[in-house]
Design a protein around this motif. Structure first.
Motif, PDB file in Angstrom:
ATOM      1  N   ARG A  10     -34.923  68.663  29.379  1.00  0.00           N
ATOM      2  CA  ARG A  10     -33.854  68.391  30.336  1.00  0.00           C
ATOM      3  C   ARG A  10     -32.572  67.987  29.618  1.00  0.00           C
ATOM      4  NH1 ARG A  10     -35.044  65.331  35.789  1.00  0.00           N
ATOM      5  NH2 ARG A  10     -36.117  67.293  36.064  1.00  0.00           N
ATOM      6  N   VAL A  14     -28.974  69.845  29.748  1.00  0.00           N
ATOM      7  CA  VAL A  14     -27.719  69.172  30.098  1.00  0.00           C
ATOM      8  C   VAL A  14     -26.694  69.361  28.992  1.00  0.00           C
ATOM      9  CG1 VAL A  14     -26.648  66.946  30.560  1.00  0.00           C
ATOM     10  CG2 VAL A  14     -28.862  67.477  31.556  1.00  0.00           C
ATOM     11  N   ALA A  17     -25.271  72.794  29.062  1.00  0.00           N
ATOM     12  CA  ALA A  17     -24.334  72.993  30.161  1.00  0.00           C
ATOM     13  C   ALA A  17     -23.002  72.314  29.886  1.00  0.00           C
ATOM     14  CB  ALA A  17     -24.939  72.464  31.462  1.00  0.00           C
ATOM     15  N   ALA A  21     -19.380  74.001  29.477  1.00  0.00           N
ATOM     16  CA  ALA A  21     -18.217  73.600  30.272  1.00  0.00           C
ATOM     17  C   ALA A  21     -17.059  73.194  29.379  1.00  0.00           C
ATOM     18  CB  ALA A  21     -18.598  72.445  31.199  1.00  0.00           C
ATOM     19  N   THR A  24     -15.481  76.169  27.781  1.00  0.00           N
ATOM     20  CA  THR A  24     -14.635  76.884  28.719  1.00  0.00           C
ATOM     21  C   THR A  24     -13.304  76.191  28.883  1.00  0.00           C
ATOM     22  OG1 THR A  24     -16.642  77.474  29.898  1.00  0.00           O
ATOM     23  CG2 THR A  24     -14.572  77.869  31.047  1.00  0.00           C
ATOM     24  N   CYS A  28      -9.680  77.663  27.770  1.00  0.00           N
ATOM     25  CA  CYS A  28      -8.722  77.979  28.833  1.00  0.00           C
ATOM     26  C   CYS A  28      -7.472  77.135  28.753  1.00  0.00           C
ATOM     27  CB  CYS A  28      -9.357  77.755  30.199  1.00  0.00           C
ATOM     28  SG  CYS A  28     -10.771  78.776  30.470  1.00  0.00           S
ATOM     29  N   ASN A 127      -2.414  72.805  44.762  1.00  0.00           N
ATOM     30  CA  ASN A 127      -3.325  72.717  43.628  1.00  0.00           C
ATOM     31  C   ASN A 127      -2.719  73.242  42.328  1.00  0.00           C
ATOM     32  OD1 ASN A 127      -5.164  71.579  45.310  1.00  0.00           O
ATOM     33  ND2 ASN A 127      -6.478  73.372  45.491  1.00  0.00           N
TER      34      ASN A 127
ATOM     35  N   ASP B 281     -10.085  70.475  41.701  1.00  0.00           N
ATOM     36  CA  ASP B 281      -9.005  71.284  42.283  1.00  0.00           C
ATOM     37  C   ASP B 281      -7.638  70.840  41.785  1.00  0.00           C
ATOM     38  OD1 ASP B 281     -10.224  73.188  43.822  1.00  0.00           O
ATOM     39  OD2 ASP B 281     -10.273  71.997  45.647  1.00  0.00           O
ATOM     40  N   LEU B 284      -7.635  70.478  37.201  1.00  0.00           N
ATOM     41  CA  LEU B 284      -7.705  71.638  36.302  1.00  0.00           C
ATOM     42  C   LEU B 284      -6.355  72.351  36.132  1.00  0.00           C
ATOM     43  CD1 LEU B 284     -11.212  73.086  37.298  1.00  0.00           C
ATOM     44  CD2 LEU B 284     -10.596  71.960  35.164  1.00  0.00           C
ATOM     45  N   LEU B 293      -9.006  80.901  36.631  1.00  0.00           N
ATOM     46  CA  LEU B 293     -10.138  80.399  35.848  1.00  0.00           C
ATOM     47  C   LEU B 293     -10.719  79.099  36.392  1.00  0.00           C
ATOM     48  CD1 LEU B 293      -8.989  81.146  32.195  1.00  0.00           C
ATOM     49  CD2 LEU B 293     -10.754  82.304  33.502  1.00  0.00           C
ATOM     50  N   VAL B 297     -14.571  77.501  36.037  1.00  0.00           N
ATOM     51  CA  VAL B 297     -14.888  76.179  35.502  1.00  0.00           C
ATOM     52  C   VAL B 297     -15.694  75.383  36.530  1.00  0.00           C
ATOM     53  CG1 VAL B 297     -13.919  74.008  34.675  1.00  0.00           C
ATOM     54  CG2 VAL B 297     -12.843  76.170  34.037  1.00  0.00           C
ATOM     55  N   VAL B 300     -19.221  76.574  36.598  1.00  0.00           N
ATOM     56  CA  VAL B 300     -20.017  76.087  35.464  1.00  0.00           C
ATOM     57  C   VAL B 300     -20.458  74.651  35.708  1.00  0.00           C
ATOM     58  CG1 VAL B 300     -19.899  75.456  33.023  1.00  0.00           C
ATOM     59  CG2 VAL B 300     -18.988  77.651  33.767  1.00  0.00           C
ATOM     60  N   ILE B 301     -19.538  73.836  36.182  1.00  0.00           N
ATOM     61  CA  ILE B 301     -19.872  72.433  36.462  1.00  0.00           C
ATOM     62  C   ILE B 301     -20.915  72.351  37.582  1.00  0.00           C
ATOM     63  CG2 ILE B 301     -18.925  70.248  37.338  1.00  0.00           C
ATOM     64  CD1 ILE B 301     -16.312  71.068  35.837  1.00  0.00           C
ATOM     65  N   ALA B 304     -24.174  73.160  36.181  1.00  0.00           N
ATOM     66  CA  ALA B 304     -24.690  72.059  35.364  1.00  0.00           C
ATOM     67  C   ALA B 304     -25.333  70.996  36.242  1.00  0.00           C
ATOM     68  CB  ALA B 304     -23.554  71.464  34.531  1.00  0.00           C
ATOM     69  N   LEU B 307     -28.556  72.210  37.509  1.00  0.00           N
ATOM     70  CA  LEU B 307     -29.526  72.217  36.397  1.00  0.00           C
ATOM     71  C   LEU B 307     -30.104  70.823  36.171  1.00  0.00           C
ATOM     72  CD1 LEU B 307     -30.464  74.379  34.361  1.00  0.00           C
ATOM     73  CD2 LEU B 307     -28.767  73.469  32.787  1.00  0.00           C
ATOM     74  N   ILE B 308     -29.233  69.835  36.254  1.00  0.00           N
ATOM     75  CA  ILE B 308     -29.675  68.463  36.017  1.00  0.00           C
ATOM     76  C   ILE B 308     -30.574  67.968  37.139  1.00  0.00           C
ATOM     77  CG2 ILE B 308     -28.877  66.060  35.837  1.00  0.00           C
ATOM     78  CD1 ILE B 308     -26.248  67.276  34.649  1.00  0.00           C
TER      79      ILE B 308
END
Lengths: 431, 319
Positions: A10, A14, A17, A21, A24, A28, A127, B281, B284, B293, B297, B300-301, B304, B307-308
């Motif tokens: 696990r 983590v 991941a 992230a 990325t 970027c 945003n 939002d 980033l 992009l 991102v 991906v988060i 994650a 996954l956890i």
């Protein structure tokens, strides 16, 4: 031991991941403004563009230095658009990117709500808004009043859209017209539905079609199409009143709910032997594929043609464009009309507005009526749309600078309007 | 002992940790870009970004605790926003509009909640049906109006733009829903049904009744969310609310909500997830990630977090 292995697995997952992230984020972290438009020194623009900095590599250098001098203001200009692919998107991305770069601004594309929802557009701008944003080029009108209310210092110019919500007297954003930070609009194609309808009618009459049908987008979303359809029918009726051989318009206009034309259309009464379809909507995307399919299936006349709007830089489509091909005529905005919003924004940001500027008007853009094999060929070989080659613009970037008051103190609004509307035609690519 | 505690609270830790990480990360990185997420403007933008999702998500906790989901949330928000504008323009007040919306919302909620149990089908099916019906209703309304956007005129909606009001309403809703969820049988039975419906039934829980009540709670929160959705721009459109049900789902999962419901469901998941989502939002783009992009991102988060928090043995979503 088993539990330990599980915990390690696990933890590893983590860590992977998080690394992904972080990678990325790190990758970027460039300048969004530069990303969109390439650089002014002549490097190809992103997004597949082959353009250099408006074809002005050497000359621009000196002026760029002037533009970024102590007495000029910088910042970021946003393009709020629903376009996200295609030849026109690539062009505007490259053009505004390079222009902003040369003028000393950052540039960033903000993707508007697909359905022009006011809150969706406001959220998109919010945003992307950073403290250095100074201008907005808006291709949509949903929420434009809320955007200007939330960011009162922001200068806004309309482009590539009718912005009916602003210009119609009962429009939901009509109050924007009295906001001195709203600088006018360069429409997409014909602003007037009547002019659009009459232009298409003239094309139909000139081509000698005798049996046609019309297709529009829903009136609640595109009222101009309904107006255009009515004007089209009036013009055809006028022609029929004195013609020996009358033109038949089969049924009422078919309304496409933003979905491609269904092939069953050609099985309906009167549609199987049409000479042509007149699509006031974006027919290249919404009608043409169905026509091709119907021709292959034998459900429509093999020589049926399409008079419409829209643009795609695709070789397969252009191979089927011309006098004796499926797409016989398309009408689109001249890409050079994009000069209007950037000049208006720059003049306002620099505090050097035209002396003869009286208020935020809306204009029909320069119209490219591409209705012959030669003209389609000219678009492919000589226009900046095909390969996003800015050096092929009808007006070079260097010549465009004469319309900015920062470069030319005697520049006039009237000259800018003329240069970005009536002076532009497809013949400009044929010389 | 510590390891056991960590194991039991791994999803909570991931959710809280994720939010904390976002706050720390963006506090530092935005400073490097000469901005700050703690500026008044950015905090205001954050509240504006978070409010509708948070209000919806807090109500949706009840539904998700049942192990259900409602995919008509977005269309409902669209309809209520439209009704608020139309009735508001007719009457010059939002009160009649709110009453009408509440009646419609509760009716939809009751049908959504009851139909699954009575007709022996997945509850999500009826919400899919409502999503389609409401989409059709929206098309008819806007076709008749002849416009895609409608604006509220003559009614002051400025209070819905106030970050203080937003925060106050969100806090009040969270406390009310939290109370009902944690301290009354409505919430306890909902969690029990989500954890093991058969066991709950055997214990005497009226399944239909206690499946309907969570939808009524959701209905009320959707009307409140619609007020803020419409009130911010004083407008509605035929696409208002599109995709909001996904925002709710993402917010809840980011907040550590178990998708198949049960006793580990928490109202706080909605708040944590909504703020995490909104922080991404807002933050980033400030640190220079191009808009296009930011979706990647966030994905991906999101992955994650899943996954956890996913179940070790089955690999399915959080439980």
């Amino acid at each position: 031991m088993k539990k330990r292995n599980s915990f390690l697995k696990r933890f590893a997952a983590v860590a992977t991941a998080v690394t992904l992230a972080a990678g990325t984020l790190a990758g970027c972290g460039g300048d969004g403004g530069k990303e969109a438009g390439g650089d002014a020194a002549g490097a190809p623009a992103d997004e597949g563009s082959t353009a250099d900095a408006a074809g002005t590599t050497a000359d621009v250098g000196g002026d760029a230095a002037d533009a970024s001098g102590a007495d000029t203001k910088g910042g970021k200009i946003l393009l709020l658009t629903t376009l996200n692919s295609g030849g026109q998107y690539e062009f505007y991305n490259a053009f505004f990117g390079n222009a902003c770069d040369d003028l000393g601004y950052d540039f960033e594309i903000v993707y508007a709500d697909t359905f022009n929802d006011p809150d969706g557009n406001l959220t998109a701008v919010r945003n992307s808004y950073t403290s250095d944003v100074v201008g907005l080029i808006a291709t949509v009108d949903g929420g434009i009043n809320a955007i200007m209310e939330e960011y009162p210092d922001l200068y806004v110019a309309g482009f590539y859209g009718d912005l009916d919500a602003v210009y119609e007297e009962d429009g939901v954003a009509h109050e924007v017209l009295s906001n001195d930070h709203f600088l006018g609009t360069m429409g997409d194609n014909y602003v007037s539905g009547v002019e659009l309808g009459e232009a298409y009618a003239e094309e139909v009459i000139a081509r000698g079609y005798k049996k046609i049908s019309t297709i529009i987008f829903p009136p609640y979303a595109y009222p101009k199409h309904t107006t255009a359809d009515a004007a089209f029918r009036a013009k055809i009726e006028e022609y029929n009143s004195s013609a020996d051989e009358k033109i038949e318009i089969v049924g009422d206009a078919t309304v496409l709910e933003f979905k491609p034309l269904d092939e069953s259309y050609f099985l309906e009464e009167g549609h199987g032997d049409l000479d042509a379809i007149v699509g006031f909507c974006a027919g290249i995307s919404f009608i043409y594929p169905s026509v091709v399919s119907a021709k292959a299936g034998g459900t429509c006349a093999p020589d049926m043609q399409l008079v419409t709007g829209g643009y795609e830089s695709e070789a397969d489509i252009f191979a089927d464009c011309g006098d004796d091909k499926t797409i016989v005529s398309i009408t689109i905005s001249a890409p050079e009309s994009a000069l209007f919003p950037i000049v208006m924004l720059d003049n306002a940001i620099q505090g050097k507005q035209f002396a003869d500027y009286a208020g935020p008007e809306r204009y029909t853009s320069g119209i490219l009526a591409i209705n012959s094999t030669e003209k389609f060929q000219a678009i492919m070989t000589n226009s900046p749309l095909w390969e996003t080659d800015l050096s092929k613009m009808m007006i070079s970037w260097e010549d465009m600078k004469q319309y900015f008051t920062r470069y030319n103190a005697s520049a006039t609004y009237a000259d800018l309007v003329k240069a970005t509307t009536t002076d532009l035609s497809v013949e400009g690519y044929m010389n | 002992m510590e390891r056991k505690w960590i194991k039991e609270h791994v999803s909570d830790l991931a959710a809280f940790g994720g939010l904390l990480l976002c706050i720390i990360f963006f506090t530092i990185t935005t400073q490097l870009k000469g901005e700050s997420i703690w500026s008044a403007a950015k905090l205001s933008a954050l509240m504006a970004d978070v409010i509708v999702t948070a209000l919806m998500s807090v109500g949706a906790v009840f539904i998700y605790s049942l192990g259900n989901m409602d995919v008509s949330i977005g269309k409902q928000i669209g309809l209520y926003s439209t009704v608020l504008v139309l009735v508001g323009n007719k009457t010059g007040s939002l009160i009649p509009a709110v009453v009408i919306c509440l009646v419609i919302a509760v009716a939809i909620g009751v049908i959504n909640g009851a139909s699954g149990e009575i007709l022996h089908m997945y509850a999500v099916i009826s919400s899919v049906v409502f999503s389609m019906i409401l989409s059709g209703v929206s098309t008819i309304i806007y076709s008749n109006i002849g416009s895609r956007n409608i604006a509220l005129r003559g009614v002051d909606t400025s209070c819905f733009k106030s970050p203080v009001v937003m925060l106050g309403v969100l806090a009040a809703e969270t406390l009310i829903i939290g109370y009902f969820f944690n301290y009354t049988k409505f919430g306890k039975y909902a969690k029990a049904i989500g954890a093991n419906k058969t066991a709950a039934e055997q214990c005497g829980v009226n399944i239909v009744k206690y499946k309907v009540i969570p939808y009524v709670f959701l209905a009320c929160t959707l009307v409140v969310a619609s007020l803020f959705q419409m009130g911010y721009t004083a407008a509605a459109s035929d696409s208002t609310g599109v995709g909001f049900e996904m925002n709710v789902m993402v917010a809840l999962i980011l907040g550590g909500m178990p998708l198949n419901g049960g006793m580990k469901s928490k109202v706080l998941c909605a708040i944590i997830g909504s703020f995490t989502f909104a922080l991404l939002d807002i933050g980033l783009p400030i640190i220079g990630i191009p808009t296009r992009l930011t979706f990647m991102v966030k994905a991906v988060i999101f992955l994650a977090v899943v996954l956890i928090t996913c179940r070790k043995k089955t690999g399915i979503l959080p439980r």
